[in-house]
Design a protein around this motif. Structure first.
Motif: not given
Length: 277
Positions: A112-113, A204-214
């Motif tokens: 998983p990434r 929250a402060p950014g930047p943010l990177t988020l995975n969207v998966g199950t």
């Protein structure tokens, strides 16, 4: 009433789901598309300037993507995104959600990434998304929260090109490599829309990177066992390929998790398929 959310690319299947999600939560949404009542071509700088001059937006959700990913269209898309980012920041927009793709990770690693995994995607589409994410990082600041959502394989109403949708649609039998080594993380479009809604609520402060998966990988061999008889044609098995999310950061930061599963879709196909959309 002035819309508080500008949704760029709102006529796409995912755009329509996001529009419905945000509207149901009480947001005032202006959904634009290349054609239609609220038309906006992001490569038209004058049109973008006019929009940000005529209205103010607390947040922007950016779904626009070129119809092709040759170098010329990719460059035009990056230039357009850069201009929209600048205008949004100058107009005191607080949040900018860019809908990216798990394609940035590639499909070679068999685990998983997480968001810190190397960006190994080598297709023009993957490189376009990675370049777009970098623009968002460069534009973000204390008063301008930039969020990139790396979305995995989307299925559900309207996503006719999705393998899951095609397996559920008895009239469109896809070719399927029946293999344990072809593994994907399939997420319903409604769950992606709810993740976008949760991202727009962040302070929250950014930047943010988020995975969207199950976070659940499903092999083609497993899909073959779930799918109705005659719903696919067997195809030669290719090299191993793997694309599954580690969604824990999104769950922690957004308080969000996917609610729909592929297994549920095959147990109740009439409720989970396109339904004529």
């Amino acid at each position: 009433m002035t819309p508080s959310v500008l949704l760029i690319g709102g006529s796409s299947p995912l755009g329509r789901l996001i529009d419905a999600e945000l509207t149901a939560s009480g947001s005032d949404v202006l959904a634009t598309s290349r054609v239609g009542e609220h038309s906006l071509d992001v490569t038209d700088r004058a049109g973008v300037d006019e929009l940000f001059t005529s209205a103010s937006f607390e947040s922007v959700v950016y779904l626009a993507s070129p119809t092709a990913t040759d170098p010329g269209s990719s460059r035009a898309h990056l230039d357009a995104l850069d201009h929209v980012l600048r205008r949004a920041r100058d107009a005191a927009t607080r949040r900018f959600v860019f809908v990216s793709s798990a394609a940035v990770y590639g499909t070679d690693e068999r685990r998983p990434r997480s968001e810190s995994s190397p960006l190994a995607g080598s297709t023009p589409y993957a490189m376009l998304k990675a370049g777009s994410e970098k623009l968002l990082v460069d534009a973000a600041g204390d008063e301008f929260l930039g969020i990139s959502l790396r979305v995995f394989n989307v299925w559900g109403p309207g996503f006719r090109r999705s393998l899951i949708n095609r397996l559920l649609d008895a009239t469109d039998a896809p070719q399927l490599q029946v293999s344990e080594s072809f593994v994907r993380d399939y997420i319903h479009g409604a769950d992606v829309a709810s993740a976008v809604g949760a991202a727009l609520a962040l302070m929250a402060p950014g930047p943010l990177t988020l995975n969207v998966g199950t976070g659940v990988g499903i092999s083609n061999a497993a899909l073959a066992g779930l799918a109705p008889p005659g719903s696919f044609l067997s195809a030669p098995v290719g090299p191993p390929t793997f694309s599954v999310s580690d969604p824990r950061r999104a769950q922690q930061v957004l308080g969000w998790r996917a609610a729909k599963s592929v297994a549920d879709a095959f147990r109740a196909p009439t409720a989970m398929s396109d339904g004529g959309d």
